[in-house]
Structure formats: C-alpha cells, structure tokens
Design a protein around this motif. Structure first.
Motif, PDB file in Angstrom:
ATOM      1  N   ALA A 190       4.124  10.129  25.441  1.00 37.89           N
ATOM      2  CA  ALA A 190       4.420  11.522  25.107  1.00 37.89           C
ATOM      3  C   ALA A 190       5.484  11.604  24.028  1.00 37.89           C
ATOM      4  CB  ALA A 190       4.898  12.265  26.348  1.00 37.89           C
ATOM      5  N   ALA A 224       6.789  10.195  31.519  1.00 38.78           N
ATOM      6  CA  ALA A 224       6.006  10.850  30.470  1.00 38.78           C
ATOM      7  C   ALA A 224       6.112  10.075  29.160  1.00 38.78           C
ATOM      8  CB  ALA A 224       6.486  12.282  30.278  1.00 38.78           C
ATOM      9  N   LEU A 225       7.331   9.641  28.820  1.00 40.10           N
ATOM     10  CA  LEU A 225       7.516   8.890  27.571  1.00 40.10           C
ATOM     11  C   LEU A 225       6.708   7.595  27.602  1.00 40.10           C
ATOM     12  CD1 LEU A 225      11.341   9.452  27.132  1.00 40.10           C
ATOM     13  CD2 LEU A 225       9.554  10.310  25.622  1.00 40.10           C
ATOM     14  N   ALA A 226       6.698   6.938  28.780  1.00 38.22           N
ATOM     15  CA  ALA A 226       5.982   5.671  28.898  1.00 38.22           C
ATOM     16  C   ALA A 226       4.474   5.866  28.774  1.00 38.22           C
ATOM     17  CB  ALA A 226       6.315   4.994  30.225  1.00 38.22           C
ATOM     18  N   ASN A 277      11.047   9.741  31.799  1.00 35.89           N
ATOM     19  CA  ASN A 277      10.698   8.372  31.414  1.00 35.89           C
ATOM     20  C   ASN A 277       9.222   8.092  31.637  1.00 35.89           C
ATOM     21  OD1 ASN A 277      13.160   7.468  30.462  1.00 35.89           O
ATOM     22  ND2 ASN A 277      13.915   6.985  32.506  1.00 35.89           N
TER      23      ASN A 277
END
Lengths: 262, 329
Positions: B221, B216-218, B214
C-alpha cells in the motif's frame, strides 16, 4: 498445488549493515536464501534478527532515522536500486507479523482481497483467488461458510492464518515471517508449521523464531544472530539446520541452541 | 449433604465494609471535591431553568411558529411577532459549510502531525493548532472582516462565475459584492472548529494499532491507500465525534459570525454566496441591546433553542468519542 511451481526466487543479503540514527545495530550480514528453502533466523532478543528481516522487503526504511548499507538481491536484482519501487518489492516479498493484524473493519473475504485493493490492482476472478489463498493457508474449511463475517470474529490462530492467506493472495515469491507463532497456542502453532512446509514447495520462506524446536521442525537452513553488549549484531553461524543444531562450529552457537543462555 | 458442600455457610452475615472517607482531613477533601464536581452540573441546570422561565411567555404567545416562521417584528407598543426560522436555518447552514470545509483540513493536519512530521516538529504543530483554539472569537471575527473577507470574496467571485449555473452558487442581484454571505461565515466557522476536530482526530490516530499500518504497507500500500482504506475506516467513529464537538461550537458561535454575515429574515435556503443569512447566537447579540421587555423574552427563547441543540450535539459527540477511543485501543 500438485507440483512445485517455478515462481519461487532466490533472495540474498550482501553485506547488510543497519543503523538507527547514530547507533549501528547490524554489521555486515551475508546470507543467501535459496529458492524453495525455509531459513530460520534464531538468536536472543535484541540481536537484530527482526530488524534484518525488515530490511528484506524495505519495511526497514519506514522507520524514521533508519540507515542501511549493503544490498538485497531478489533473483540478482537489487531491491534498493533507485528504479525499483518499494510497492513492487513488498508485493513480491510478503510479510507475516508477530501479532495477527487482520483489518478490523473488513470481512474475511475483504481481508484476502485487501492487498489488491491497497496496491491498486485488479483480479479477474476474486472468488477463486479467495478460495485458493485460504486453501493454501489451510483455513478454507474453517471459514468457507462465513467469508462475510468480520475478521476479528476468528480465533487468534485463525487470524494469523488469515494474515498468511492475505499475503499469499498477492502471489509473493518470498514470504517473511516474524515470529508468526509467538502469540499462538500449540495447536495453532502446529498447523502454521504444516502450512510453512507446504508453502516452501512454491516459495522461499524466511522465519524469525525464538522456539528452537520450531526452527528444527520447519527449516532447511538456520542462521544464528548474536549481538554482544554495545556492539552491532551479526551472524555467528549459518548452515544447514541439522549442522547448526547438532554439530555447531562456534561454541556460542552450541551454548545457545542447548539453552545455556538467551 | 451436597448442597452444604456447594454453599457451606449460606446464612453467614455479610460485614459492612467501610469504603467512605475515614479521617477528618479525608472528609473535608471529599466534601470539596464533590462540591466542585457537582458545581458544573448544578450551574448547567440553573442556566437551563433560568432560560426556560424567561423564555416561557414568548414561546407560549408565538407557538410553534417561533421555530419555523420567518417574521421578526418587535417594536414598542405593538403585539410582537417573533419567528426565528431564518436564524435557525442559517445556523444549520453555516455549521454545515464550516464542517464541510473544516473536516478535511483537520483530518489532513492530524495525519501530518501523527504520521509524517518528525516528533519535534509534530510537537510544535500540535501547540500551534491548540493555540488556534484559544484565540478569542472577536479576534477571529475582526481578522475575518479585515483580512479574510476580501480574499474569500475573490474565491466567491470565481465560484459564481464558473459554477454560477448551479443554484447553490448563483447570485440574484446585480453588481454582487460577494461579501457578508453564509459562504464566508462558513469559512470563519471552519477556522474555529479545525483545532477541535484536529485534536480529537490526532488523539484517535495516535492510538491506531501500528500493526495494521505495517500490515497494509507490507501488502504494497502507498500512503493514500493506507489512509483511505485502513486508517480512516478504523477511526471514522472518533472523527465523527470530533466533528460533532466542532458542530457544538459552530452552532453557538456568535461574535465572529456577526462581523462577516448580513443577518436577514428573508430566508436564504441555499444561495450561499448571497449577502443574507442567519445565525441564532449572533442574532441574539445583535438585538440584545435595544430589545423591549417582550422581545427580550423572545431572545431568551432563542437562547434556549441553541442551548438545547448544543447540549444534545455535545452529548452525542462525547458518547461517540468515548466509544470509538475504547474500540481503537
């Protein structure tokens, strides 16, 4: 950091409803987060405030079966519009999580630069970006001599400030914080609260918190979320922090902020 | 006075705590379980002793050349020359090709199962992959011979015609058949080790801290960035362990390879498309039926080589898997 920068943005949620599968968990939330303001989202566990926070940077859509109605506008542009990329949304609207989550295989310095790497961006001056970001998160002095140490060698509070610095390195216009201090000791909590105050000079901040004193200390405005049994959650009261805590209009808000339930 | 306070009853006798089995039923149960637990260990030790005893005369007469030499003449009457070099090298070569081909497939499969498929489809996929591990190797060998070899021969032809200038993909003889090569044997080994590597990798992936993903996604990514910069670096130790477990199977693989590989004592260092290669285990099986008593000792020595190598590889693999499973948690 001498004067407030104009890069902060206004974020507004219009008629946000949220589903997980068939179950609706939020209904018709309307909130405006003005530029350079800190907004606290409060309410008992399970009322949907963290879910709502995740709709604000499209993290919500990553959950299988998640559904959404309504729109989220960043300076008037709908972040869910088909031509808008979720990557750009998440770069403009940063997020700090409840549990500090520095990347364990990276050093402190690499963690700060990880957002650039992960989103495939470059910077002209990495050293300067690392220093600026760590300074803005008020952790520079503690780590400047050990930038190449593993991130996990830091204490929990330092890790959380590192995660804040990591978000700041992407220069977001809005920063979302999901109970950022709930895993931290009082000293670390105080330092992060001071950081939030400084950050609001250059960005818009939305913070979910279970700590009433914290909401009063850091926020300009407060939204109180509530979900009755088996009904979707929603906003009961929204106004300036002073008004919500001192002269709440709704009796349920009064009960909650005075510790009568939740 | 002070020391007395710190340790008021220094001379106190410690009581013997009874932690062993108490009732008769307990003792019987304890006996049976410890017998079962030790059985595997005793069995492995006995096999090792048996192999060493049977192999000793051959090892003594051949010396170190048994490992690196490349002549195997064990006809009736003459003093046998038994040198296993090409078979040992062939085993390493095929295992390496198998891992090179199988690891990306296995990691991709595990990623799909853990991070992309809805939970019901993920369960089905997991079962199918686990079933692959249960396929008898003779079935895989026959499939490899009848179905897969023609397909892989076509791939080999394309490789040879486009990349033939590169020594690894060169073929010396005229009118190449593109079959019976280490390349095809490597593919067969890949098919056999994919389930093992997938299942270890799946386990490691499913224990990943979702907070990291999460996070990384935030930061903006995409899927590939999350996999390559967050998931793989965090779980590479565990994946390596899975690869080594696969390697253990690859080295010991016998029947399936025998069907698709031309065994040859003309050592093939790197020309993987040539129809000559080696595999220790397959060689033992191929020679076993008609071996003279002296050659039998040589084959036992060959068995000892595989046994020891597999034991070492598997031990290292288990250590790595255990350690990184703990770390990911």
């Amino acid at each position: 950091m001498t004067n407030s920068t104009p890069s902060a943005s206004t974020l507004s949620a219009e008629d946000i409803s949220v589903w997980f599968g068939e179950r609706q968990v939020l209904s018709n939330v309307n909130l405006v987060f003005p530029a350079n303001q800190v907004t606290a989202l409060i309410g008992p566990s399970g009322c949907g405030k963290s879910t709502f926070l995740r709709t604000l940077n499209r993290m919500h859509e990553l959950i299988p079966g998640a559904g959404l109605a309504g729109s989220v506008l960043l300076d008037g542009v709908d972040i869910y519009a088909p031509e808008v990329s979720p990557v750009d949304v998440r770069i403009n609207i940063g997020m700090v999580f409840q549990k500090p989550n520095p990347f364990p295989t990276m050093s402190i310095r690499e963690n700060i630069l990880s957002g650039l790497k992960l989103s495939g961006r470059k910077t002209a001056n990495a050293d300067e970006l690392v220093e600026t970001s760590l300074r803005r998160a008020s952790i520079w002095n503690e780590v400047k001599d050990r930038l190449n140490d593993q991130a996990l060698s830091l204490s929990g509070g330092q890790q959380q400030r590192l995660c804040i610095a990591r978000s700041l390195a992407m220069d977001p216009k809005v920063l979302l914080m999901d109970e950022p201090c709930s895993a931290l000791d009082p000293g670390s909590t105080r330092r992060i609260e001071e950081t939030i105050e400084e950050l609001s000079e250059s960005m818009t901040v939305v913070i979910v918190t279970h700590n009433m004193q914290q909401a009063q200390r850091v926020s300009h405005q407060t939204a109180f979320f509530l979900a009755d049994e088996n009904t979707p959650g929603g906003v009961v009261e929204f106004g300036s922090t002073e008004q919500v805590f001192n002269t709440p209009v709704d009796p349920r808000t009064n009960d909650y902020v005075n510790g009568h339930f939740g | 006075m002070e020391s007395e306070l710190a340790n008021p009853k220094a001379n106190q006798a410690r009581r013997k705590l009874n932690v062993g089995p108490r009732s008769r039923g307990d003792r019987v149960f304890f006996g049976i379980t410890s017998l079962a637990a030790n059985f595997a260990f005793v069995l492995v030790a006995l096999i090792l002793v048996f192999l060493m005893v049977s192999a000793w005369p051959a090892l003594q007469s051949q010396g170190l050349a048994f490992i690196y030499g490349s002549t195997w003449v064990a006809d009736e009457g003459a003093e046998p020359i038994m040198q296993l070099g090409p078979m040992i090298w062939g085993s390493i070569q095929i295992a390496f090709i198998g891992i090179l081909l199988g690891t990306p497939m296995a990691v991709a499969t595990a990623y799909l199962i853990v991070f992309m498929l809805p939970s019901r489809a993920a369960k089905v996929a997991t079962t199918v992959v686990d079933l692959m591990a249960a396929l008898p190797s003779v079935v895989i060998g026959l499939w490899g011979l009848i179905v897969f070899t023609p397909v892989a021969a076509h791939w080999a032809q394309i490789l040879n015609q486009t990349l033939g200038w590169f020594p690894v993909f060169a073929i010396e003889g005229e009118q190449p058949t593109y079959v019976d090569s280490p390349f095809i044997a490597g593919w067969i080994v890949a098919v056999m080790i994919v389930p093992i590597i997938t299942s270890v990798t799946r386990e490691i992936f499913s224990q990943m801290d979702s907070g990291l993903i999460n996070g990384a996604l935030a930061l903006g990514a995409g899927r590939w960035a999350v996999l390559s910069r967050v998931i793989l670096p965090t779980s590479r130790g565990g994946i390596l362990g899975g690869v080594l477990l696969g390697l253990g199977r690859a080295i010991g693989e016998t029947v399936a390879i025998l069907y698709v590989l031309q065994l040859s004592f003309d050592i093939n260092w790197y020309q993987i498309l040539e129809p000559r290669g080696g595999a220790v285990a397959s060689f033992i099986l191929a020679r076993f039926g008609e071996a003279t008593p002296l050659e039998f000792q040589g084959l036992m020595a060959a068995g000892l080589v595989i046994f020891v190598v597999t034991l070492i590889v598997n031990t290292i693999a288990s250590l790595i898997v255990n350690r990184s499973t703990r770390r990911v948690k």
